[in-house]
Design a protein around this motif. Sequence first.
Motif, PDB file in Angstrom:
ATOM      1  N   SER A   1       0.807  -1.219   0.000  1.00  0.00           N
ATOM      2  CA  SER A   1       0.000   0.000   0.000  1.00  0.00           C
ATOM      3  C   SER A   1       0.843   1.274   0.000  1.00  0.00           C
ATOM      4  O   SER A   1       0.337   2.345  -0.326  1.00  0.00           O
ATOM      5  N   LEU A   2       2.098   1.180   0.337  1.00  0.00           N
ATOM      6  CA  LEU A   2       2.922   2.380   0.471  1.00  0.00           C
ATOM      7  C   LEU A   2       3.102   3.156  -0.836  1.00  0.00           C
ATOM      8  O   LEU A   2       2.881   4.374  -0.848  1.00  0.00           O
ATOM      9  N   PRO A   3       3.469   2.523  -1.940  1.00  0.00           N
ATOM     10  CA  PRO A   3       3.615   3.306  -3.174  1.00  0.00           C
ATOM     11  C   PRO A   3       2.299   3.869  -3.708  1.00  0.00           C
ATOM     12  O   PRO A   3       2.290   4.711  -4.584  1.00  0.00           O
ATOM     13  N   LYS A   4       1.174   3.421  -3.152  1.00  0.00           N
ATOM     14  CA  LYS A   4      -0.134   3.844  -3.644  1.00  0.00           C
ATOM     15  C   LYS A   4      -0.761   4.960  -2.804  1.00  0.00           C
ATOM     16  O   LYS A   4      -1.914   5.304  -3.005  1.00  0.00           O
ATOM     17  N   ILE A   5      -0.007   5.512  -1.857  1.00  0.00           N
ATOM     18  CA  ILE A   5      -0.551   6.569  -1.001  1.00  0.00           C
ATOM     19  C   ILE A   5      -0.900   7.775  -1.861  1.00  0.00           C
ATOM     20  O   ILE A   5      -0.115   8.216  -2.688  1.00  0.00           O
ATOM     21  N   GLU A   6      -2.096   8.292  -1.651  1.00  0.00           N
ATOM     22  CA  GLU A   6      -2.556   9.454  -2.413  1.00  0.00           C
ATOM     23  C   GLU A   6      -2.815  10.614  -1.467  1.00  0.00           C
ATOM     24  O   GLU A   6      -3.180  10.426  -0.315  1.00  0.00           O
ATOM     25  N   ILE A   7      -2.631  11.792  -1.996  1.00  0.00           N
ATOM     26  CA  ILE A   7      -2.919  13.022  -1.242  1.00  0.00           C
ATOM     27  C   ILE A   7      -4.221  13.577  -1.810  1.00  0.00           C
ATOM     28  O   ILE A   7      -4.282  14.019  -2.946  1.00  0.00           O
ATOM     29  N   ASN A   8      -5.273  13.522  -1.001  1.00  0.00           N
ATOM     30  CA  ASN A   8      -6.571  14.028  -1.415  1.00  0.00           C
ATOM     31  C   ASN A   8      -6.695  15.468  -0.943  1.00  0.00           C
ATOM     32  O   ASN A   8      -6.886  15.731   0.234  1.00  0.00           O
ATOM     33  N   ARG A   9      -6.590  16.409  -1.839  1.00  0.00           N
ATOM     34  CA  ARG A   9      -6.619  17.826  -1.494  1.00  0.00           C
ATOM     35  C   ARG A   9      -8.027  18.335  -1.244  1.00  0.00           C
ATOM     36  O   ARG A   9      -8.224  19.420  -0.739  1.00  0.00           O
ATOM     37  N   ASN A  10      -9.039  17.566  -1.619  1.00  0.00           N
ATOM     38  CA  ASN A  10     -10.421  18.025  -1.484  1.00  0.00           C
ATOM     39  C   ASN A  10     -11.123  17.414  -0.276  1.00  0.00           C
ATOM     40  O   ASN A  10     -12.331  17.375  -0.219  1.00  0.00           O
TER      41      ASN A  10
END
Length: 116
Positions: free
Chosen positions: A105-114
Motif C-alpha cells: 500500500s505504500l507506493p499507492k498513497i494518495e494526497i486528497n486535497r479536497n
Amino acid sequence: MSLGALRLILLGVGANTLLLAAAAFVAGVVSEFFTVVWETVNNTHIPERLLSRVGARDEFWSSVPVPVGQLSTPFLAAFFGTAAVAVTGGGVAAVAMLVPLLVPSLPKIEINRNSD
C-alpha cells in the motif's frame, strides 16, 4: 533515500573529494525531497490529535540507531577494517531504505486535497 547511502559506499572505496562532495549534494537533495513527502503524508493521513505522538515516536525510532552505530563502528572497524565497514554500512543503509517499498500500500498513497 537509498542514494543518501552512496556517499558512505564511495568513502569506503576511496573515492576522491569531488565525487564525495557530489554524492553529499545528491544525498542532501534526496533527503529534503523525502522530508517534504514524509511531512505531507503525515499531515494528510494522521489525525491532528495524534500528530504529536506519531512525530515523537518517529523521531525516537529514527534516532536510536545513531548512538548504536557510533558506539559499534570503532570495534567493527578494528576487526574488519574501515573500508569494509563503510561499504557494508552504506549497503545495509541503502537496502534498509528500500525495504518499505515491499509494503504493497505504500507506493499507492494518495494526497486528497479536497478532503476538507
